[in-house]
Design an enzyme around this catalytic site. Structure first.
Site, PDB file in Angstrom:
ATOM      1  N   CYS A  20       0.858  -1.177   0.000  1.00  0.00           N
ATOM      2  CA  CYS A  20       0.000   0.000   0.000  1.00  0.00           C
ATOM      3  C   CYS A  20       0.898   1.232   0.000  1.00  0.00           C
ATOM      4  O   CYS A  20       2.120   1.142   0.137  1.00  0.00           O
ATOM      5  CB  CYS A  20      -0.906  -0.003   1.226  1.00  0.00           C
ATOM      6  SG  CYS A  20       0.013   0.101   2.793  1.00  0.00           S
ATOM      7  N   GLU A 134       0.513  -0.551  16.287  1.00  0.00           N
ATOM      8  CA  GLU A 134      -0.326   0.598  15.950  1.00  0.00           C
ATOM      9  C   GLU A 134      -1.196   1.005  17.132  1.00  0.00           C
ATOM     10  O   GLU A 134      -1.378   2.197  17.402  1.00  0.00           O
ATOM     11  CB  GLU A 134      -1.201   0.302  14.732  1.00  0.00           C
ATOM     12  CG  GLU A 134      -2.032   1.502  14.317  1.00  0.00           C
ATOM     13  CD  GLU A 134      -2.993   1.225  13.165  1.00  0.00           C
ATOM     14  OE1 GLU A 134      -4.062   1.858  13.125  1.00  0.00           O
ATOM     15  OE2 GLU A 134      -2.666   0.383  12.298  1.00  0.00           O
ATOM     16  N   THR A 173      -6.269   0.805  11.885  1.00  0.00           N
ATOM     17  CA  THR A 173      -6.502   0.945  10.443  1.00  0.00           C
ATOM     18  C   THR A 173      -6.530  -0.369   9.689  1.00  0.00           C
ATOM     19  O   THR A 173      -6.918  -0.394   8.516  1.00  0.00           O
ATOM     20  CB  THR A 173      -5.417   1.834   9.801  1.00  0.00           C
ATOM     21  OG1 THR A 173      -4.139   1.194   9.942  1.00  0.00           O
ATOM     22  CG2 THR A 173      -5.396   3.216  10.422  1.00  0.00           C
ATOM     23  N   CYS A 203      -8.163   1.732   6.748  1.00  0.00           N
ATOM     24  CA  CYS A 203      -7.574   2.399   5.594  1.00  0.00           C
ATOM     25  C   CYS A 203      -8.081   1.798   4.284  1.00  0.00           C
ATOM     26  O   CYS A 203      -8.541   0.654   4.228  1.00  0.00           O
ATOM     27  CB  CYS A 203      -6.046   2.364   5.670  1.00  0.00           C
ATOM     28  SG  CYS A 203      -5.273   0.895   4.991  1.00  0.00           S
ATOM     29  N   SER A 231       1.460  -9.664  10.892  1.00  0.00           N
ATOM     30  CA  SER A 231       0.829  -8.630  10.067  1.00  0.00           C
ATOM     31  C   SER A 231      -0.682  -8.696  10.243  1.00  0.00           C
ATOM     32  O   SER A 231      -1.329  -9.642   9.802  1.00  0.00           O
ATOM     33  CB  SER A 231       1.195  -8.826   8.595  1.00  0.00           C
ATOM     34  OG  SER A 231       0.358  -8.066   7.756  1.00  0.00           O
ATOM     35  N   SER A 232      -1.253  -7.679  10.877  1.00  0.00           N
ATOM     36  CA  SER A 232      -2.690  -7.664  11.137  1.00  0.00           C
ATOM     37  C   SER A 232      -3.488  -7.744   9.845  1.00  0.00           C
ATOM     38  O   SER A 232      -4.431  -8.534   9.730  1.00  0.00           O
ATOM     39  CB  SER A 232      -3.076  -6.399  11.909  1.00  0.00           C
ATOM     40  OG  SER A 232      -4.473  -6.308  12.068  1.00  0.00           O
ATOM     41  N   ASN A 233      -3.133  -6.937   8.849  1.00  0.00           N
ATOM     42  CA  ASN A 233      -3.948  -6.921   7.631  1.00  0.00           C
ATOM     43  C   ASN A 233      -3.866  -8.252   6.891  1.00  0.00           C
ATOM     44  O   ASN A 233      -4.831  -8.694   6.281  1.00  0.00           O
ATOM     45  CB  ASN A 233      -3.554  -5.739   6.736  1.00  0.00           C
ATOM     46  CG  ASN A 233      -2.264  -5.932   5.987  1.00  0.00           C
ATOM     47  OD1 ASN A 233      -2.254  -6.528   4.910  1.00  0.00           O
ATOM     48  ND2 ASN A 233      -1.162  -5.450   6.528  1.00  0.00           N
ATOM     49  N   SER A 276       2.050  -5.370   3.360  1.00  0.00           N
ATOM     50  CA  SER A 276       3.496  -5.243   3.594  1.00  0.00           C
ATOM     51  C   SER A 276       4.316  -6.198   2.740  1.00  0.00           C
ATOM     52  O   SER A 276       5.540  -6.249   2.892  1.00  0.00           O
ATOM     53  CB  SER A 276       3.808  -5.506   5.073  1.00  0.00           C
ATOM     54  OG  SER A 276       3.088  -4.637   5.910  1.00  0.00           O
TER      55      SER A 276
END
Length: 320
Positions: A20, A134, A173, A203, A231-233, A276
């Site tokens: 991103c 975060e 986010t 986001c 990695s959360s996302n 990421s």
């Protein structure tokens, strides 16, 4: 084995996927700092949650540390894309460190929202995952007790808030869009006057990647998410694929981690990458499939991204 002997498999690529704008900016900050100041440049925590990216930057001269007391006085240090508590830049200044803040601008937006609500005397409810960098950074923008953290709909019912206390909510986010919507609905039902962000905090990249995974899951027996276990996302993408009915949804950091046994008999595999993870790792996974299967590749695009974030003025090429 010849190509005609190989089993056939269809790979369905999600678009958008991978880097991103916030991640791209953070990596560029480290790379430009190395060019401008020379090695070593210190980085507090992983710049982004991807081991391949971290190792690549380390090979160029970045030194990753857990805390600032590992950084020599006078050195250059970069803060990660996830954001940091206000105590961190204060500590850097006290230690006479030259620092660059690579916090994603969309995370910084949430920090500014929190500060605004605090100025307006609202108690803040943060929807997020305990212990995530975060969340630590966002809660660290304000004094202890100013932000209450919740993770689930059940947490809403157990919130201890004085009846007359004005409330506001903000979110991490990189959350699940669907899960967060349920939590926000529960908050609004219990606290009808609660204030929310003018524009949602999750986001654009997180939202877009989850929508894209829903699209490929409909055409896939299995989904591989390329990303890191912290990695959360990326973890949310695995969850989304499972909820969409995909019987196999796996997180892998590299092609070497693919569980080929789990994919036996599978005719279609969806592939995406967390925000990421570089596209190089997607290509690596496709190449690994080509070594074992007669592969066809198609892409399902659900959005086009054109967002770009400016670099800090100190690293602007025109300021060199």
């Amino acid at each position: 084995m010849t190509s005609t002997d190989r089993p056939s498999i269809s790979l369905v690529l999600a678009a958008p996927r991978g880097f991103c704008a916030g991640v791209d900016r953070a990596i560029q900050i480290v790379e430009r700092a190395l060019e401008r100041f020379g090695a070593p440049v210190y980085v507090r925590h992983e710049i982004v949650h991807n081991r391949f990216v971290v190792d690549s930057l380390a090979a160029k001269g970045a030194v990753f540390v857990d805390e600032l007391d590992e950084v020599p006085a006078g050195a250059h240090v970069v803060f990660s894309a996830h954001g940091v508590p206000k105590s961190v830049p204060a500590d850097a200044e006290a230690r006479e460190l030259s620092y660059l803040d690579a916090t994603c601008p969309l995370v910084s937006k949430v920090h500014r929202e929190a500060e605004r609500h605090h100025r307006e005397n609202r108690l803040i409810v943060l929807i997020g995952h305990a212990g995530h960098p975060e969340v630590i950074g966002t809660m660290g923008q304000l004094p202890p007790g100013a932000v209450l953290l919740i993770e689930t709909v059940a947490d809403v019912a157990s919130l201890q808030v004085p009846a007359s206390e004005p409330l506001a909510y903000i979110t991490q986010t990189t959350l699940s869009v669907d899960d967060t919507a349920h939590i926000i609905a529960a908050l609004k039902q219990r606290f009808p006057q609660i204030e929310g962000p003018k524009k949602e905090d999750i986001c654009y990249a997180t939202t877009n990647r989850q929508v894209a995974v829903k699209a490929i899951a409909a055409h896939s027996e299995a989904v591989l998410v390329i990303g890191a276990p912290n990695s959360s996302n990326s973890l949310r993408l695995v969850e989304v694929a499972k909820r969409e009915g995909c019987r196999i949804a796996l997180l892998v950091q590299r092609a070497s981690e693919i569980d080929w046994t789990a994919l036996e008999g599978v005719k279609s595999v969806g592939i995406t990458a967390g925000a990421s993870a570089p596209e190089l790792l997607v290509e690596e996974v496709i190449a690994a499939f080509r070594e074992r299967y007669d592969v066809t590749v198609r892409e399902i695009a659900t959005a086009t991204e054109s967002v770009q974030f400016k670099l800090p003025v100190a690293l602007d090429a025109s300021a060199a």
